[in-house]
Design an enzyme around this catalytic site. Structure first.
Site, short mmCIF file in Angstrom:
data_model
loop_
_atom_site.label_atom_id
_atom_site.label_comp_id
_atom_site.label_asym_id
_atom_site.label_seq_id
_atom_site.Cartn_x
_atom_site.Cartn_y
_atom_site.Cartn_z
CG ASP A 1 4.40 6.07 -5.93
OD1 ASP A 1 4.35 6.08 -4.68
OD2 ASP A 1 5.45 6.21 -6.57
CG ASP B 1 5.05 5.93 -0.68
OD1 ASP B 1 5.57 4.82 -0.55
OD2 ASP B 1 5.63 6.88 -1.25
CD GLU B 2 5.94 2.01 -4.70
OE1 GLU B 2 5.65 1.98 -5.91
OE2 GLU B 2 7.12 2.07 -4.27
#
Length: 407
Positions: A20, A114-115
């Site tokens: 993350d 983003d993860e």
């Protein structure tokens, strides 16, 4: 002749990693402008309906969080610098991060820009123990993308994601199978997946305030309070049992853009200009993804939040903003909305294929067509920024230079 039974070694535990990015949108802004590194920073939509996308950790400590109204965030952190989001830049950085992850293993399941989850099966024989793989990923993301990430590693998705969250920012945490219960049980009950405000209140009313409390409550009691599926699901998670596999990434099925107006709009000129802007933003994203699509869909949300969509399928796939805009206008005109007050409009292109295909030129049509012009515009924006070139019709409609406001 007797045969000796063959013994089989126990299967190795799964190694699931959650990666993350730390304060992703804010980190990308700092990457673009390193002078902001020590500045309290909030990335948020502007206007009365704006919401927070991300904030640096010093601002988060003041109570600012994603999804919060921008107006509320300004009251909590009046000294912070508020930046409007640049989604295209975030998409580019996200693509670089995902490329790093897929160079480690094809078993990557993105959850957002983003993860992502990674299944490390087979990877450790090549790259070493999971903790070394995690450190390798953190180093490559930092060196290649200029941002930091946090990593959690466990034998299941739930525990890995929670471990990564507790390692933030810029950290790594491993929870081994024999450590799962001791790791989970002291944590507050709202750390369980699926426990929001309503479910948290129900559990608190039962006197259950930690994950360990849930683990030591019967499934029957939990099911009576939450329903059979939720009760059983939380019980299993409370004991660290989560058998869901990592599902590798699938190609994006649609690409689009939408805009929420600061105040409800009933002016057809403003709506058409917004559709033009959205069509070109969508086309730019299609070309960057080396994709084109056959179906154009518009989304309309009225002032009372009623939402409708209309779609039309084209004979050939397109990544040309002018063509997408033409279809969007036809769909919008067919609705006969006249002076209806709109809260949001959006455009999406679906039925994606790998890039626009050659087509037969119409009689008298110039070889240099709309797509060539728009690709040339892409090159200019790629070199000089998105504000370098825009349609004359859109001047004054929507500033492509992102507004900034500070203390």
């Amino acid at each position: 002749m007797s045969s000796t039974p063959t013994s089989t070694a126990p299967a190795a535990p799964r190694a699931i990693m959650h990666v993350d990015m730390d304060a992703f949108y804010a980190s990308v802004e700092i990457r673009r402008n390193p002078a902001l590194r020590d500045t309290p920073l909030v990335v948020a939509g502007h206007g009365p309906r704006g919401v927070v996308l991300s904030a640096t950790y010093d601002v988060r400590a003041l109570g600012v969080h994603a999804g919060q109204a921008t107006s509320r965030a300004r009251r909590l952190a009046p000294h912070a610098l508020f930046l409007a989001p640049d989604h295209d830049d975030y998409g580019r950085v996200s693509g670089g991060v995902m490329a790093v992850l897929r160079s480690i293993t094809p078993r990557v399941e993105p959850l957002s820009l983003d993860e992502a989850f990674l299944d490390l099966a087979g990877v450790t024989r090549r790259l070493g123990p999971p903790v070394e793989v995690g450190e390798l990923i953190r180093a490559r993301v930092r060196d290649e993308q200029g941002i930091t990430c946090s990593v959690g590693i466990a034998d299941n998705k739930f525990t890995a994601k929670l471990a990564g969250a507790l390692a933030k920012p810029d950290g790594l945490r491993v929870v081994r199978p024999e450590e799962v219960v001791d790791f989970l049980h002291p944590l507050p009950v709202d750390r369980l997946w699926g426990v929001g405000e309503r479910t948290g209140t129900l559990l608190t009313d039962l006197g259950l305030t930690t994950i360990g409390d849930v683990a030591h409550t019967s499934v029957e009691t939990l099911s009576r309070a939450l329903g059979p599926a939720a009760g059983r699901g939380l019980y299993e998670l409370a004991w660290g049992r989560d058998e869901r596999p990592v599902i590798p990434w699938e190609p994006e099925r649609s690409i689009g853009a939408e805009e929420t107006f600061p105040t409800d709009v009933d002016d057809p000129v403003v709506i058409r200009r917004t559709l033009l802007d959205l069509a070109h933003r969508t086309a730019t994203r299609l070309r960057r993804a080396k994709a084109a699509g056959r179906t154009v869909t518009i989304k309309i949300r009225f002032a009372d939040f009623t939402t409708l969509t209309r779609a039309r399928t084209l004979p050939e796939p397109t990544d040309v903003g002018h063509e997408i805009y033409g279809v969007a206008c036809l769909l919008h005109g067919a609705l006969g909305l006249e002076r209806a007050r709109l809260r949001l409009v959006g455009i999406r292109v679906e039925g994606l294929v790998g890039g626009a295909r050659p087509r037969q030129l119409a009689l008298g049509e110039r070889v240099l067509g709309r797509r060539d012009v728009e690709r040339a515009a892409d090159a200019v924006r790629g070199r000089f920024g998105d504000s370098a070139l825009t349609a004359a019709t859109l001047l004054g409609h929507r500033s492509r230079s992102r507004p900034r406001s500070g203390p």
